[in-house]
Design an enzyme around this catalytic site. Structure first.
Site, short mmCIF file in Angstrom:
data_model
loop_
_atom_site.label_atom_id
_atom_site.label_comp_id
_atom_site.label_asym_id
_atom_site.label_seq_id
_atom_site.Cartn_x
_atom_site.Cartn_y
_atom_site.Cartn_z
N HIS A 104 0.81 -1.22 0.00
CA HIS A 104 0.00 0.00 0.00
C HIS A 104 0.85 1.27 0.00
O HIS A 104 0.32 2.37 -0.16
CB HIS A 104 -0.94 0.00 1.21
CG HIS A 104 -2.33 0.42 0.88
ND1 HIS A 104 -2.62 1.53 0.10
CD2 HIS A 104 -3.54 -0.11 1.21
CE1 HIS A 104 -3.92 1.67 -0.02
NE2 HIS A 104 -4.50 0.68 0.64
N ASP A 163 -2.42 3.18 -4.26
CA ASP A 163 -3.69 3.09 -3.54
C ASP A 163 -4.57 2.01 -4.17
O ASP A 163 -4.20 1.38 -5.18
CB ASP A 163 -4.40 4.43 -3.56
CG ASP A 163 -3.62 5.51 -2.81
OD1 ASP A 163 -2.96 5.16 -1.81
OD2 ASP A 163 -3.65 6.68 -3.24
#
Length: 490
Positions: free
Chosen positions: A461, A465
């Site tokens: 992450h 995104d």
């Protein structure tokens, strides 16, 4: 006159510090030539045949098959210049000069002068059997001290220990033990080993560390003298608590020492140990997330049948999925990257080196297809087949197991539909593919039986995104459902 030379386990590169003996290729008494393979070992990366830099007669071997040895530990001894070695000419007089993954087999080392023991010390004679290393031949053991004990400087023990090792090297079982002592500030000259002939073991250093920690936690006016029990080489010792006298029984409920678990213990070493270390590091360092989607793979299966019926080399399903991955990474390059936390930068990589998970008898390995983005389906099929066979036979090289930038994990071969894969550190993503099975599916407005597969994407992450990860996975699913989508990027 024959000269006995000791050949130690060389540095096998890639940061490896130990190797397991899989199979000896020579016996004691065999005549070996320079650079002849003498033992097959398994590291955390691959199987390696180790050549001996000396020519002569094998006089001793160290370690049975299945034993794990640290780099620098003795492997075998060779008598060079013996009559039996004349078949090798003068090969035993010099090293081969060749290099084994960063290890140069140069000329044999000069023989060191035997150190004369000092007064107050009793020289230790080696037991009958194979020749020992120079460190062990020069070891001496003092009178009146117990094995494994750190010297008590208050009663003059420091002077005794200094005299013990002042004229020779400290006998230590392996370089790893020296490093452990150095990193924790333990003076090896203040310890007497509990191994054979006073050899300092890893357990002796660990015992000294625990004893020092116990003294810091429980200061007493006159701490009892504590001695470590003798241990076999490599055995782990449990230090007694310094909060109670030596020999006092431990009271249930008063100590926090856990009861050892009973059962079968499997060492985490070799390939399994490397996998454990890498997966643990991935979980510690990568904030991963997973998304998944079901896709209708019926058209992809039909396309593969059509390709293979047209003649030529057969195309594997894994190769088609890999070709889809490389096309998706061209659209979403964020997922073909790595994170440099020291520089606080995301490094997007220009080349796609595609790893794929392969299960073998030795455990899970991840061979890497170099420059997968430049290969077509036929080229990918051939490379997958070659690397898979090498994985099964244990002949993969370290270069073929490192350097991946993205991993494709086909866990569907185990008969499961879905998974949340752990990212192969230091990569940024992994695509998981479940089994392809017939399922009810709405196709062109009607319920039909279709070949359905579940796709899952684990991603770092930090590099992107959910929108980027979802876009990548959706593009892969679209190509699986409609292979013609790939024509845009071919």
């Amino acid at each position: 006159m024959a000269q006995v030379l000791e050949f130690k386990l060389p540095d096998l590169g890639e940061g490896l510090t130990e190797a397991e003996i899989v199979r000896w290729l020579v016996e004691v008494g065999d005549v070996v030539a320079v650079d002849q393979p003498v033992v097959e070992v398994e590291t955390a990366k691959a199987m390696v045949e180790v050549p001996c830099p000396y020519g002569g007669v094998v006089t001793a071997r160290f370690g049975e098959e299945g034993t794990e040895l640290p780099v620098g530990a003795p492997l075998l001894t060779v008598a060079v210049g013996a009559p039996a070695s004349s078949v090798d000419g003068d090969a035993g007089d010099e090293g081969s000069g060749n290099v084994l993954v960063g290890y140069g087999t140069g000329a044999p080392p000069a023989r060191r002068r035997r150190v004369r023991p000092s007064a107050g010390a009793v020289p230790v004679r080696p037991p009958a059997g194979p020749p020992e290393s120079e460190d062990r031949r020069t070891a001496t053991a003092p009178v009146g001290r117990e094995p494994g004990q750190r010297t008590d400087t208050r009663d003059g023990g420091h002077r005794n220990s200094a005299r013990l090792h002042a004229e020779g090297p400290v006998p230590v079982i392996s370089p790893l033990v020296r490093r452990l002592a150095r990193e924790n500030g333990v003076d090896l000259r203040e310890l007497e080993g509990s191994g054979p002939d006073g050899l300092i073991l890893r357990a002796d250093v660990e015992y000294a560390l625990r004893a020092a920690a116990g003294q810091m936690r429980t200061p007493t006016p006159a701490p009892a003298r504590v001695s470590a029990p003798a241990a076999a080489p490599g055995e782990f010792l449990q230090a007694p608590s310094l909060a109670r006298g030596v020999g006092a029984p431990a009271s249930p409920g008063l100590t926090g020492a856990p009861t050892p678990a009973h059962g079968i213990r499997v060492p985490l070493r070799g390939v399994r140990g490397a996998v454990a270390d890498k997966l643990s590091r991935s979980r510690r360092e990568i904030p991963d997330a997973t998304c998944w989607v079901d896709a209708d793979a019926t058209e992809l299966m039909h396309a593969r049948v059509a390709m293979n019926s047209a003649g030529g080399p057969k195309i594997s399903l894994l190769a088609l999925l890999a070709r889809i991955c490389t096309a998706a990474l061209a659209r979403f390059p964020e997922l073909n990257s790595t994170v440099d936390m020291e520089a606080r930068e995301i490094v997007q990589l220009d080349q796609v080196h595609l790893g794929f998970a392969a299960q073998t008898e030795r455990g899970l390995v991840v061979p890497v297809v170099r420059d997968a983005h430049t290969r077509d389906a036929e080229g990918l099929s051939a490379e997958f087949a070659r690397l898979t066979e090498a994985a099964r036979t244990g002949t993969l090289t370290p270069a073929e197991l490192t350097g991946g930038t993205f991993t494709l994990n086909n866990y569907g071969v185990f008969g499961v539909d879905g998974s949340t894969p752990i990212i192969n550190h230091p990569e940024a993503a992994m695509l998981g593919v479940g089994r392809i099975i017939p399922k009810p599916w709405v196709h062109q407005g009607e319920l039909a039986v279709r070949q359905v597969v579940q796709l899952s994407l684990a991603f770092d992450h930090r590099v992107c995104d959910g929108g980027t990860a979802g876009g990548f996975l959706r593009y892969v699913a679209d190509c699986v459902e409609q292979p013609a989508v790939l024509l845009r990027t071919l």
